[in-house]
Scaffold this active site. Structure first.
Site, PDB file in Angstrom:
ATOM      1  N   LEU A  76     -37.453   7.521  24.342  1.00  0.00           N
ATOM      2  CA  LEU A  76     -36.187   8.062  24.849  1.00  0.00           C
ATOM      3  C   LEU A  76     -34.987   7.391  24.178  1.00  0.00           C
ATOM      4  CD1 LEU A  76     -37.401   8.175  28.533  1.00  0.00           C
ATOM      5  CD2 LEU A  76     -36.790  10.160  27.126  1.00  0.00           C
ATOM      6  N   PRO A  77     -33.832   8.099  24.170  1.00  0.00           N
ATOM      7  CA  PRO A  77     -32.725   7.626  23.342  1.00  0.00           C
ATOM      8  C   PRO A  77     -31.893   6.480  23.915  1.00  0.00           C
ATOM      9  CG  PRO A  77     -32.151   9.690  24.404  1.00  0.00           C
ATOM     10  CD  PRO A  77     -33.579   9.426  24.735  1.00  0.00           C
ATOM     11  N   LYS A 182     -37.626  -6.568  19.324  1.00  0.00           N
ATOM     12  CA  LYS A 182     -37.176  -5.328  18.669  1.00  0.00           C
ATOM     13  C   LYS A 182     -35.659  -5.360  18.435  1.00  0.00           C
ATOM     14  CE  LYS A 182     -36.738  -0.994  17.471  1.00  0.00           C
ATOM     15  NZ  LYS A 182     -36.915  -0.615  16.079  1.00  0.00           N
TER      16      LYS A 182
HETATM   17  P1  NAD Z   1     -33.975  11.206  19.433  1.00  0.00           P
HETATM   18  O1  NAD Z   1     -32.621  11.265  20.015  1.00  0.00           O
HETATM   19  O2  NAD Z   1     -34.276  11.977  18.186  1.00  0.00           O
HETATM   20  O3  NAD Z   1     -35.089  11.636  20.535  1.00  0.00           O
HETATM   21  C1  NAD Z   1     -34.988  11.381  21.910  1.00  0.00           C
HETATM   22  C2  NAD Z   1     -35.582  12.579  22.654  1.00  0.00           C
HETATM   23  O4  NAD Z   1     -35.552  12.301  24.061  1.00  0.00           O
HETATM   24  C3  NAD Z   1     -34.795  13.875  22.440  1.00  0.00           C
HETATM   25  O5  NAD Z   1     -35.663  14.892  22.000  1.00  0.00           O
HETATM   26  C4  NAD Z   1     -34.182  14.172  23.805  1.00  0.00           C
HETATM   27  O6  NAD Z   1     -34.047  15.558  24.061  1.00  0.00           O
HETATM   28  C5  NAD Z   1     -35.201  13.520  24.728  1.00  0.00           C
HETATM   29  N1  NAD Z   1     -34.666  13.192  26.061  1.00  0.00           N
HETATM   30  C6  NAD Z   1     -33.477  12.618  26.360  1.00  0.00           C
HETATM   31  N2  NAD Z   1     -33.362  12.455  27.687  1.00  0.00           N
HETATM   32  C7  NAD Z   1     -34.503  12.935  28.247  1.00  0.00           C
HETATM   33  C8  NAD Z   1     -34.982  13.069  29.591  1.00  0.00           C
HETATM   34  N3  NAD Z   1     -34.248  12.648  30.616  1.00  0.00           N
HETATM   35  N4  NAD Z   1     -36.200  13.633  29.792  1.00  0.00           N
HETATM   36  C9  NAD Z   1     -36.944  14.064  28.736  1.00  0.00           C
HETATM   37  N5  NAD Z   1     -36.546  13.979  27.444  1.00  0.00           N
HETATM   38  C10 NAD Z   1     -35.333  13.426  27.206  1.00  0.00           C
HETATM   39  O7  NAD Z   1     -34.288   9.644  19.200  1.00  0.00           O
HETATM   40  P2  NAD Z   1     -35.412   8.994  18.243  1.00  0.00           P
HETATM   41  O8  NAD Z   1     -34.812   8.698  16.918  1.00  0.00           O
HETATM   42  O9  NAD Z   1     -36.666   9.776  18.356  1.00  0.00           O
HETATM   43  O10 NAD Z   1     -35.580   7.582  18.983  1.00  0.00           O
HETATM   44  C11 NAD Z   1     -36.235   7.446  20.218  1.00  0.00           C
HETATM   45  C12 NAD Z   1     -36.246   5.972  20.589  1.00  0.00           C
HETATM   46  O11 NAD Z   1     -36.953   5.232  19.576  1.00  0.00           O
HETATM   47  C13 NAD Z   1     -34.854   5.338  20.676  1.00  0.00           C
HETATM   48  O12 NAD Z   1     -34.817   4.400  21.708  1.00  0.00           O
HETATM   49  C14 NAD Z   1     -34.672   4.686  19.322  1.00  0.00           C
HETATM   50  O13 NAD Z   1     -33.775   3.601  19.371  1.00  0.00           O
HETATM   51  C15 NAD Z   1     -36.088   4.249  19.019  1.00  0.00           C
HETATM   52  N6  NAD Z   1     -36.422   4.154  17.595  1.00  0.00           N
HETATM   53  C16 NAD Z   1     -35.999   5.097  16.699  1.00  0.00           C
HETATM   54  C17 NAD Z   1     -36.336   4.961  15.351  1.00  0.00           C
HETATM   55  C18 NAD Z   1     -35.891   5.971  14.304  1.00  0.00           C
HETATM   56  O14 NAD Z   1     -35.953   5.641  13.113  1.00  0.00           O
HETATM   57  N7  NAD Z   1     -35.485   7.169  14.675  1.00  0.00           N
HETATM   58  C19 NAD Z   1     -37.123   3.878  14.922  1.00  0.00           C
HETATM   59  C20 NAD Z   1     -37.577   2.955  15.876  1.00  0.00           C
HETATM   60  C21 NAD Z   1     -37.209   3.101  17.208  1.00  0.00           C
END
Ligand code: NAD
Length: 309
Positions: A76-77, A182
């Protein structure tokens, strides 16, 4: 007992919530490795591609996931989204079936501890398991996964975690410990990205070829995750599609500095880098790619880090 798809027929039903840049790939890999997965995202366009998998159940709410899956993973974001999904109204804490909750997001130790306490009061085991390695790592199952919480539960879940990452580590017994690691990692990754942007713009402005710079830096002491991965993959050809949003990095830096404040640790460089990401978020937008941060330095210097013929 091994079933036709190679996975233990007694394997738990998994749930996966948050099918964004990272979660989409992680959930898909679990399905491709034969697990039954109940998936959910608030966005229909994120849920849609999962309807083609015979072992996927596309849920209509968070609660449905908790009622149908033994182990629920979330990506989750933000801390607010994690709190809403785990302990908010209609959240997982009332789940009829879920017994283990695994947070793969970067949400910081405070929220992890809070969720850990709330869910353990209901007999649910919580692991925090943030990941590193970006979208390419998620796509190929090559993430690093850092896990804290019950060691026994960690060991039971290893086969699942090894589908997501090829470097899985146990950090410690307390929920939230892996989140601190992290945050330290992303702090370093952000510093490297900003420092590399400054150095590359300097070189290009002086007339150097950016390819030559990267080639030499990557076998010299200045190499880092931006020179090795991000600049070659997303900056040189101006694709800016590395897959990590500027707003999420700003969130991570804010969480890191909040933790530093809580512990009485000074992070001089961290404060500056967070301000640079705040400016990038304001100028380029929350959903811009983190690699676009180079644009700020390019604009100030009137120089572009672009592959040269
Ligand atoms: P993203 O914003 O692409 O994806 C998050 C998803 O969660 C979205 O599809 C959104 O619709 C969904 N969401 C939000 N609120 C919700 C709810 N209440 N119920 C259900 N779904 C919900 O983000 P991401 O890049 O996939 O990152 C996700 C997590 O992983 C973050 O915490 C980020 O910091 C971490 N992360 C990301 C990366 C990267 O390179 N993208 C790398 C390591 C860690």
């Amino acid at each position: 007992m091994t079933g036709p798809n190679g996975v233990d027929a007694l394997a738990p039903v998994l749930g996966f919530i948050g099918l964004g840049n990272m979660g989409e790939h992680m959930a898909r890999r679990l399905l491709e490795h034969g697990y039954n997965v109940v998936v959910y995202d608030v966005r229909e366009e994120a849920r849609e591609p999962f309807r083609r998998f015979p072992q996927a159940v596309v849920a209509r709410s968070v609660a449905e996931v908790g009622d149908q899956a033994d182990t629920v993973l979330v990506s989750l974001p933000s801390p607010a989204a994690a709190r809403a999904v785990a302990v908010g109204e209609g959240g997982l804490y009332t789940a009829k079936r879920m017994r283990t909750y695994v947070d793969l997001s970067t949400t910081g130790p405070l929220v992890s501890e809070e969720i850990g306490e709330a869910l353990s009061g209901r007999g649910i085991t919580v692991l925090d398991a943030p990941v590193s390695g970006g979208v390419p790592g998620a796509r190929d199952g090559k993430l690093s996964v850092m896990v804290s919480g019950s060691r026994q539960e960690y060991e039971a879940l290893l086969p699942v975690l090894q589908v997501i990452g090829n470097k899985v580590f146990y950090v410690g017994p307390k929920v939230g410990q892996a989140q601190v690691l992290k945050l330290a990692n992303n702090y370093l990754s952000a510093v490297a990205l900003v420092a590399t942007s400054e150095a590359m713009v300097l070189g290009v402005k002086a007339g150097l070829s950016p390819q030559t710079m990267l080639e030499i830096l990557n076998v010299s002491s200045g190499r880092n995750s931006a020179t090795l991965d991000k600049f070659p993959a997303a900056v040189l050809d101006r694709t800016f599609d590395y897959g990590f949003k500027t707003g999420l990095m700003y969130k991570d830096l804010s969480l890191c500095l909040a933790e530093a404040d809580r512990l009485g640790v000074s992070m001089w460089l961290g404060s500056n880098v967070r301000e640079i990401f705040k400016l990038a978020q304001e100028k380029l937008g929350f959903a811009s790619d983190t690699t676009e941060i180079v644009r700020l330095f390019e604009e100030w210097a009137s120089a572009e880090v672009k592959r040269q013929p």
